[in-house]
Design a protein around this motif. Sequence first.
Motif, mmCIF file in Angstrom:
data_model
loop_
_atom_site.group_PDB
_atom_site.id
_atom_site.type_symbol
_atom_site.label_atom_id
_atom_site.label_comp_id
_atom_site.label_asym_id
_atom_site.label_seq_id
_atom_site.Cartn_x
_atom_site.Cartn_y
_atom_site.Cartn_z
ATOM 1 N N MET A 197 42.300 -100.298 21.095
ATOM 2 C CA MET A 197 41.027 -99.831 21.655
ATOM 3 C C MET A 197 39.878 -100.200 20.732
ATOM 4 O O MET A 197 39.866 -99.826 19.562
ATOM 5 N N ASP A 198 38.908 -100.918 21.283
ATOM 6 C CA ASP A 198 37.749 -101.345 20.493
ATOM 7 C C ASP A 198 36.549 -100.458 20.815
ATOM 8 O O ASP A 198 35.934 -100.602 21.857
ATOM 9 N N GLU A 199 36.236 -99.575 19.926
ATOM 10 C CA GLU A 199 35.125 -98.634 20.098
ATOM 11 C C GLU A 199 35.054 -98.116 21.532
ATOM 12 O O GLU A 199 34.021 -98.234 22.186
ATOM 13 N N PRO A 200 36.134 -97.525 22.021
ATOM 14 C CA PRO A 200 36.160 -97.142 23.429
ATOM 15 C C PRO A 200 35.163 -96.041 23.752
ATOM 16 O O PRO A 200 34.786 -95.871 24.907
ATOM 17 N N LYS A 244 36.492 -105.707 12.251
ATOM 18 C CA LYS A 244 37.348 -104.817 13.043
ATOM 19 C C LYS A 244 37.739 -105.462 14.373
ATOM 20 O O LYS A 244 38.926 -105.555 14.710
ATOM 21 N N THR A 245 36.727 -105.922 15.112
ATOM 22 C CA THR A 245 37.006 -106.518 16.419
ATOM 23 C C THR A 245 37.864 -107.769 16.262
ATOM 24 O O THR A 245 38.810 -107.984 17.019
ATOM 25 N N THR A 246 37.523 -108.595 15.268
ATOM 26 C CA THR A 246 38.286 -109.823 15.052
ATOM 27 C C THR A 246 39.763 -109.502 14.816
ATOM 28 O O THR A 246 40.646 -110.149 15.374
HETATM 29 MG MG MG Z 1 33.292 -105.008 17.000
#
Ligand code: MG
Lengths: 263, 377
Positions: free
Chosen positions: B169-172, B54-56
Amino acid sequence: MKPRQTGWFVKLCAFFALTYLTVPILVIIPLAINSSDYLRFPPQGISLRWFMTVLESSAWMGSAAVSLQIALTSTLLGVSLSMLAAVALVRARIRFKQAVYALILLPMIVPNIISAIAMFFFFADIQLGSGSLAIIIGHTVLAVPVSVIILCATLQGVDSRLESAALSLGADRFTAFRRITLPLIAPGIASAAIFAFLSSFDELVIALFMASPSTQTLPVRIWNAVLFQLDPTIAAVSTLLILVSALCLVAANTLSMRFKARM
Amino acid sequence: MIQSTKPFVSRGGTELRLEGVTKLYAGTAAVDRLDLTVAQGEFVTLLGASGSGKTTTLMMLAGFTQADSGRISIGGRDVTALPPGKRNLGVVFQNYSLFPHLTVAQNLAFPLEMRKLGRAEIKDAVLRALEIVHLPDKAERYPRELSGGQQQRVALARAIIFHPQALLMDEPLGALDKNLREHMQIEIKRLHASLGATIVFVTHDQEEALTMSNRVAVMDNGKIAQIASPRAIYEEPLNRFVASFIGQSNFLPGKVLGGRGDGFVVQLTTGDKLNCRGPHQPAPGDEVLAVVRPEHIAVYREAQIDGHRKTISGKVVDTLYLGHTIKLEVCLADGTRLMTQSTSAALDGVVPPPGSAVQLDLGSRSIWCIPAVEEAK
Ligand SMILES: [Mg+2]
Ligand SMILES: Nc1ncnc2c1ncn2[C@@H]1O[C@H](COP(=O)(O)OP(=O)(O)OP(=O)(O)O)[C@@H](O)[C@H]1O
């Protein structure tokens, strides 16, 4: 968590260690406020006349100026170079990072006398000879390891994602560094500068090798004075030097405490 | 509350597109030939287990990570080689990444200063952004003087203040407690509605994904296992992974007998016949798995035939009493185990003892079926 109570044994050990470290340095002070014409312990009477002698002597003050000028220049050069190195070592993806780091720390590990001899012949070879420039280069080399250690540690404490955030907000790499990273590592830069300054201001061996008649740093003049005219002026000069070092250390400490309070 | 969202609304969002994007780390693909199109103004959530990429994916969109192959475009423009600052995307990092040495107002002003806006203009925009996130009185505070939720809102304000083309937004909400989290979910949804922004949101909280998004992309091992509306993800999972990742599922093996209407009939290995539907119309004889949610099974203590609905008989193996719900593990005639979940009221507060016979009613609607053997992608 509550800090653990320190036991009496630890306190005693700490007391002896501190005594061992400081007394030899502090002994110089009573020698300096001596009113007699010779170095005597215990002092014969209290007087500041030797301090006056130092402050009025053009030779001593000239050396102080030379030392200051050399220390400031080599600090500026050393810290600037160290900053470049630290950014690369901490942030960039480079190969043989550990090896490069070790190489940069080398001047700290190699005895100063070896570095001094090597530089002496090298400078002679490239016709740089002796004088301020030679000493500045030598001291810059000495200033780099300590600054790199401090700057690397400080940079590691700054979240690299802050720079990423700055980039995503439209900054270019240089602006991100100047506006975000630089202010955050400012205390680290200051303490690197203080230690770089001290490493030059106190340094004897390289300064001795590269000294010319017109560029005698304070430690070199003290050395010569010890050899040829042992009198309380030396104690007074030494006391002044200790004072400068102590002030620098206090400044470094205050800075790092401020920094911790701010984060 | 002042709601001066005018200047932010007009911009709307833009389309984001990833085509065959791959990112390798040490030879293994963190993101594997991924295709994803986020329509203008759409709210898409990337949902997946830790390490699913996901982050990548998000960082490749933002430009912090370079894709090894594939194409990334924003609003039709190829940005694969463009640095992050030039992509005009608002990024909210998991840890907020507020600048600790700058006040809230200075943090918000930063992206505008980078865009060389005038002082007065910046001041105006900062005030407006602070109103949008309900923090008008916190302008002169430092981030460390704010609570987690307030920092989160400042990060959000900083990401929208420069009218980005989309928000990533990454796991905000990862670090917030449950109440604040729900509150922020509502605020982000409201922001999405009022700004019409394109949003890509990363979470590993299914409920958050289902409540907030227009579409959910379930990620597994660097691939999208399914991308669909929250309802479709839950009701019509494409494969076994999605069915068991989103909520809980029982898988009942069976064989297709033939078509009926727009669905088909499946004979379970227990012998029971079910009306089914699925992602494709299977051929008679195909092996399928009926996907049955524990909460969709009604449990009766004696045989009941209700019109043309039929029940399946089984034996209780294990019980779990949770007060408001009662969970049962039931063994069917063919040995298949399945879980049921009923409200206490539906069972009259009585937990059937292990060993007792029960009748399971799968409801009147047709049951969702997936192929038993998934074709390798
Ligand atoms: Mg991540
Ligand atoms: N910089 C990196 N170097 C090497 N491997 C990496 C790097 N970043 C990510 N990976 C690997 O890529 C895979 C996907 O990572 P990613 O961070 O995208 O997962 P994620 O879905 O965001 O997980 P999480 O929910 O834990 O944040 C993981 O297996 C991870 O180990």
